[in-house]
Design an enzyme around this catalytic site. Structure first.
Site, PDB file in Angstrom:
ATOM      1  N   HIS A 162       0.787  -1.212   0.000  1.00 31.47           N
ATOM      2  CA  HIS A 162       0.000   0.000   0.000  1.00 31.47           C
ATOM      3  C   HIS A 162       0.833   1.283   0.000  1.00 31.47           C
ATOM      4  CE1 HIS A 162      -3.919   1.756   0.169  1.00 31.47           C
ATOM      5  NE2 HIS A 162      -3.301   2.751   0.773  1.00 31.47           N
TER       6      HIS A 162
ATOM      7  N   ARG B 257      -7.768   0.408  -9.379  1.00 29.15           N
ATOM      8  CA  ARG B 257      -7.785  -0.529  -8.245  1.00 29.15           C
ATOM      9  C   ARG B 257      -8.935  -0.133  -7.328  1.00 29.15           C
ATOM     10  NH1 ARG B 257      -2.016   1.029  -8.415  1.00 29.15           N
ATOM     11  NH2 ARG B 257      -0.844  -0.807  -9.058  1.00 29.15           N
TER      12      ARG B 257
ATOM     13  N   ARG C 234     -10.894  -2.821 -12.048  1.00 33.27           N
ATOM     14  CA  ARG C 234     -10.531  -4.171 -11.614  1.00 33.27           C
ATOM     15  C   ARG C 234     -11.326  -4.521 -10.361  1.00 33.27           C
ATOM     16  NH1 ARG C 234      -4.493  -5.277  -9.749  1.00 33.27           N
ATOM     17  NH2 ARG C 234      -5.208  -4.074  -7.962  1.00 33.27           N
TER      18      ARG C 234
ATOM     19  N   GLU D 221      -1.504 -13.058 -14.426  1.00 32.79           N
ATOM     20  CA  GLU D 221      -0.551 -12.943 -13.322  1.00 32.79           C
ATOM     21  C   GLU D 221      -0.017 -14.285 -12.873  1.00 32.79           C
ATOM     22  OE1 GLU D 221      -2.339  -9.619 -10.489  1.00 32.79           O
ATOM     23  OE2 GLU D 221      -3.874 -10.941 -11.292  1.00 32.79           O
TER      24      GLU D 221
ATOM     25  N   ASN E  67       3.868  -7.524 -11.743  1.00 34.47           N
ATOM     26  CA  ASN E  67       4.294  -7.603 -10.338  1.00 34.47           C
ATOM     27  C   ASN E  67       4.041  -8.994  -9.768  1.00 34.47           C
ATOM     28  OD1 ASN E  67       4.643  -4.954 -10.849  1.00 34.47           O
ATOM     29  ND2 ASN E  67       3.283  -4.184  -9.259  1.00 34.47           N
ATOM     30  N   ASP E  68       2.817  -9.494  -9.939  1.00 32.89           N
ATOM     31  CA  ASP E  68       2.504 -10.824  -9.434  1.00 32.89           C
ATOM     32  C   ASP E  68       3.074 -11.913 -10.338  1.00 32.89           C
ATOM     33  OD1 ASP E  68       1.332 -10.429  -7.000  1.00 32.89           O
ATOM     34  OD2 ASP E  68      -0.696 -10.188  -7.794  1.00 32.89           O
TER      35      ASP E  68
ATOM     36  N   ARG F 257       8.456 -10.612  -2.908  1.00 35.32           N
ATOM     37  CA  ARG F 257       9.242  -9.385  -3.085  1.00 35.32           C
ATOM     38  C   ARG F 257       9.271  -8.519  -1.837  1.00 35.32           C
ATOM     39  NH1 ARG F 257       4.901  -6.082  -6.530  1.00 35.32           N
ATOM     40  NH2 ARG F 257       3.115  -7.183  -5.724  1.00 35.32           N
TER      41      ARG F 257
ATOM     42  N   CYS G 194       0.419  -3.809 -17.216  1.00 36.42           N
ATOM     43  CA  CYS G 194       0.137  -2.819 -16.182  1.00 36.42           C
ATOM     44  C   CYS G 194       1.019  -2.954 -14.943  1.00 36.42           C
ATOM     45  CB  CYS G 194      -1.343  -2.861 -15.776  1.00 36.42           C
ATOM     46  SG  CYS G 194      -1.816  -4.353 -14.910  1.00 36.42           S
TER      47      CYS G 194
END
Lengths: 587, 97
Positions: A191, A298, A334, A433, A456-457, A467, A504
């Site tokens: 976050h 998001r 999303r 992902e 990222n995922d 990570r 993304c």
């Protein structure tokens, strides 16, 4: 001078005063007070005890009246603890002889008692630790009352340090006075990282213990490029970073001049650069950067920091604001992408040992249909307000995708029956992902209108790296050839089926990857608004033939180091070429 | 015995915790309130631990459960009365059970 290392999650440099939030979100301002101020500080402490004891007395009376005297007695014991002569004596000695601030003295002394109680064998007695912690909380609240407010009403620029920033804390920070963030916990994509990126402020997360070394008011440098936090820097270091910050500013101004120019390569290939947002108010930054749309909206913020689940109207309001502001440009919403562990509402039956492999995202939505239904209804209702698409996160099996779509179709029927307008042809997409999905991409693309690759995922799952774990974070590498191949497989399958693909993840916000990703066939990125100018610039420097060559070369490589060295060099070369040409023209 | 000696006099006695929940917050609260009503200093000893009987926090750190033997030491002008009153309170089981 002392240097701490963490994970750089948002670039930039900040130099300024530390503002420390402790674990409970209290700011312990200064741990020490001036010798001259000791008497005043003792007074302040005694006043806080009086105030808390008055409050406890009120509670005792209220409870005794409502529930009976024996319940009121609970507060009587707490009052006794607060007024304990030994406790008062210890705290006052800390303030008088060691010049501790009342906040620090209270916190230290009471926590010591709490610890002793916790260690008692008798469970019932160990519970008394709660009473002590509660007294600490009440005293701190009293002592800090006004300063705590300052979190949302800061008066001078500060760097915010915390154990772990909560969403509501970050959302309430006065952005005009925050220079950067440092948190002991957290990782990329967490976050703090997302908020810092959105605010375009440097941030370092996952530093490990740091709060005990830093006092409020200490001078800090946050180096968001290298993941360093420097405490009490010397003059030379400050100068060095000042220069860096200044040249960054100049560069930003240069990029800003590209604002009205299209994201197009030298040979005229167009790249669609959209923006990732979390909070509706970030739309401003997207419009300012001329984002082609919102590629990733998001929606987790709607669920965090509140006790109750958001209503359909809450969703709809948040979506309406963004869609209207984007004025016809596409907005991809999303659905919930949270782990049960993050929801904090007991959706999870057990403590998950591996939350990233557990009940999260679409899995959680499909298990909590009423929750999912509320969001889907709101997205559908919002679909008539502009160019709206809907995207499911973390799909790992085709059944999940079908089930989600089927459920959506049910809700469409409901809306139709209720006479509520929506766009029946709303585009439905999925996030890519999970490696299993990449391998099955040829099947998935037949059942969706678009795909969005969440690197990222995808990287974390492909490379088996958490990570946010400092010990292995260095293994998290977007340049790993396996990651590049995954992206290629995905894009190839999408192109073959004629399905639009967007990337993304953070990877696309880093300009060293721009040429490679174009070479792999991607023509659409979605990135934090702050990164748009730099990526657009990288796009305008290159040409597609060269991008294809870069991609071919990279696909031949066998390790991430080789790939990233090569890409860095290529990007530096492109930028130097332009500078030279500009030099020639003006000379 | 002159007055000086009387104020220094220390008396002590041993009690056993009777109530089921042990010396938890509410009994400790009552004990401390009673102790505070005397001028005499009150010390509680459990095994090797020795704490101020007028400090609820310190009393609670003893974690004294049902059956625990405690020594009460009082010292000062009203030491005798304090010892008698505190002993009676503990023996009453704090009127809990």
């Amino acid at each position: 001078m002392q240097t701490f290392r963490g994970i750089a999650v948002s670039p930039g440099v900040a130099i300024g005063e530390a503002f420390v939030l402790d674990q409970e979100g209290f700011r312990i301002p200064n741990r020490f007070v001036d010798r001259d101020a000791v008497e005043d500080e003792l007074d302040r402490f005694r006043h806080s005890v009086e105030a808390v004891s008055a409050a406890l007395n009120r509670n005792r009376q209220e409870v005794a009246e409502q529930l009976g005297e024996q319940y009121g007695a609970i507060f009587s014991a707490q009052l006794q603890m607060l007024c304990d002569p030994q406790l008062q004596n210890e705290i006052e000695t800390h303030i008088r002889s060691r010049h501790y601030s009342p906040e620090y003295a209270v916190s230290r002394t009471l926590r010591r008692y709490a610890k002793v109680f916790q260690n008692l064998e008798n469970k019932y007695m160990a519970e008394r630790a709660h009473d002590v912690v509660d007294i600490e909380r009440r005293l701190l609240q009293e002592l800090l009352g006004r300063q705590r407010e300052e979190l949302s009403h800061l008066k001078s620029p500060v760097i915010v340090l915390a154990h772990n920033l909560t969403p509501s804390e970050t959302a309430n920070l006065d952005r005009n006075f925050v220079l950067g963030f440092v948190s002991e916990l957290g990782g990329p994509g967490g976050h703090t990282a997302i908020v810092a990126e959105a605010l375009e402020l440097p941030a370092i997360v996952g530093t490990g213990p740091i709060l005990s070394d830093v006092s409020g008011g200490d001078t800090l440098i946050v180096d968001g490029e290298n993941g360093l936090v420097i405490l009490d820097p010397d003059e030379e270091t400050i100068q060095k970073y000042r220069q860096q910050a200044a040249s960054r500013k100049t560069q930003r101004a240069e990029w800003q001049s590209l604002r009205e120019l299209p994201a197009v390569t030298l040979d005229g290939t167009e790249l669609e650069i959209k923006a990732n947002i979390e909070f509706p108010r970030e739309v401003e930054a997207c419009l300012d950067r001329r984002a082609a749309g919102i590629g990733l909206y998001r929606t987790e913020f709607l669920y965090l920091g509140t006790e109750e689940d958001p209503t359909e109207e809450d969703h709809l309001n948040a979506y309406t604001d963004v869609i209207k502001a984007m004025d016809g440009r596409p907005v991809v919403i999303r659905t919930l992408d949270l782990g049960a562990d993050k929801m904090g509402r007991g959706q999870s039956n057990q403590d998950e040992k591996n939350p990233f492999l557990g009940l999260r995202s679409i899995r959680l939505s499909l298990r909590n249909l009423p929750l999912f239904r509320t969001q889907l209804r709101a997205i559908l209702r919002a679909s008539v307000l502009g160019d709206v698409s809907l995207m499911f996160p973390l799909i790992s099996t085709i059944q999940e995708l079908r089930q989600a779509k089927l459920y959506l179709a049910d809700i469409m029927e409901d809306l139709e029956e209720e006479g509520i307008p929506f766009d029946r042809d709303v585009k439905i997409g999925m996030m890519v992902e999970v490696p299993a999905v990449v391998l099955m991409m040829d099947r998935f693309v037949k059942e969706v209108d678009f795909i969005s690759i969440g690197t990222n995922d995808l990287i974390q799952y492909s490379l088996a790296v958490d990570r946010s774990n400092r010990d292995v974070a260095n293994l998290y590498d977007a340049s790993h050839p396996a990651v590049i191949r995954m992206i290629k497989m995905t894009v190839d399958a999408a192109i073959k089926e004629g399905v639009p693909a967007t990337l993304c993840g953070q990877m696309s916000a880093n300009p060293i990857y721009t040429s490679l990703l174009l070479g792999l066939g991607l023509r659409s990125f979605s990135i934090p608004p702050g990164a748009i100018p730099e990526v657009k610039n990288a796009c305008r420097l290159t040409e597609i033939g060269h991008c294809n060559e870069i991609a071919m070369k990279v696909l031949e490589m066998d390790n991430g180091q080789q790939v990233s060295d090569f890409l860095r060099l290529e990007y530096a070369r492109l930028r130097n070429l332009t500078e030279q040409e500009e030099g020639n023209v003006s000379g | 015995m002159n007055e000086m000696e009387a104020s220094q006099a220390t008396v002590s006695g041993t009690v056993s915790i009777k109530n089921r929940q042990g010396l938890h917050a509410r009994p400790a609260d009552r004990f401390v309130r009673l102790a505070l009503s005397f001028d005499a200093s009150v010390t509680i000893v459990k095994d090797n631990q020795q704490v101020d009987g007028k400090s609820i926090l310190n009393l609670l750190t003893l974690g004294a459960e049902q059956g625990t033997q405690l020594e009460i030491r009082t010292s000062g002008t009203d030491a005798e009365q304090a010892l008698a009153a505190l002993t009676a309170l503990v023996n009453s089981g704090f009127d809990e059970d």
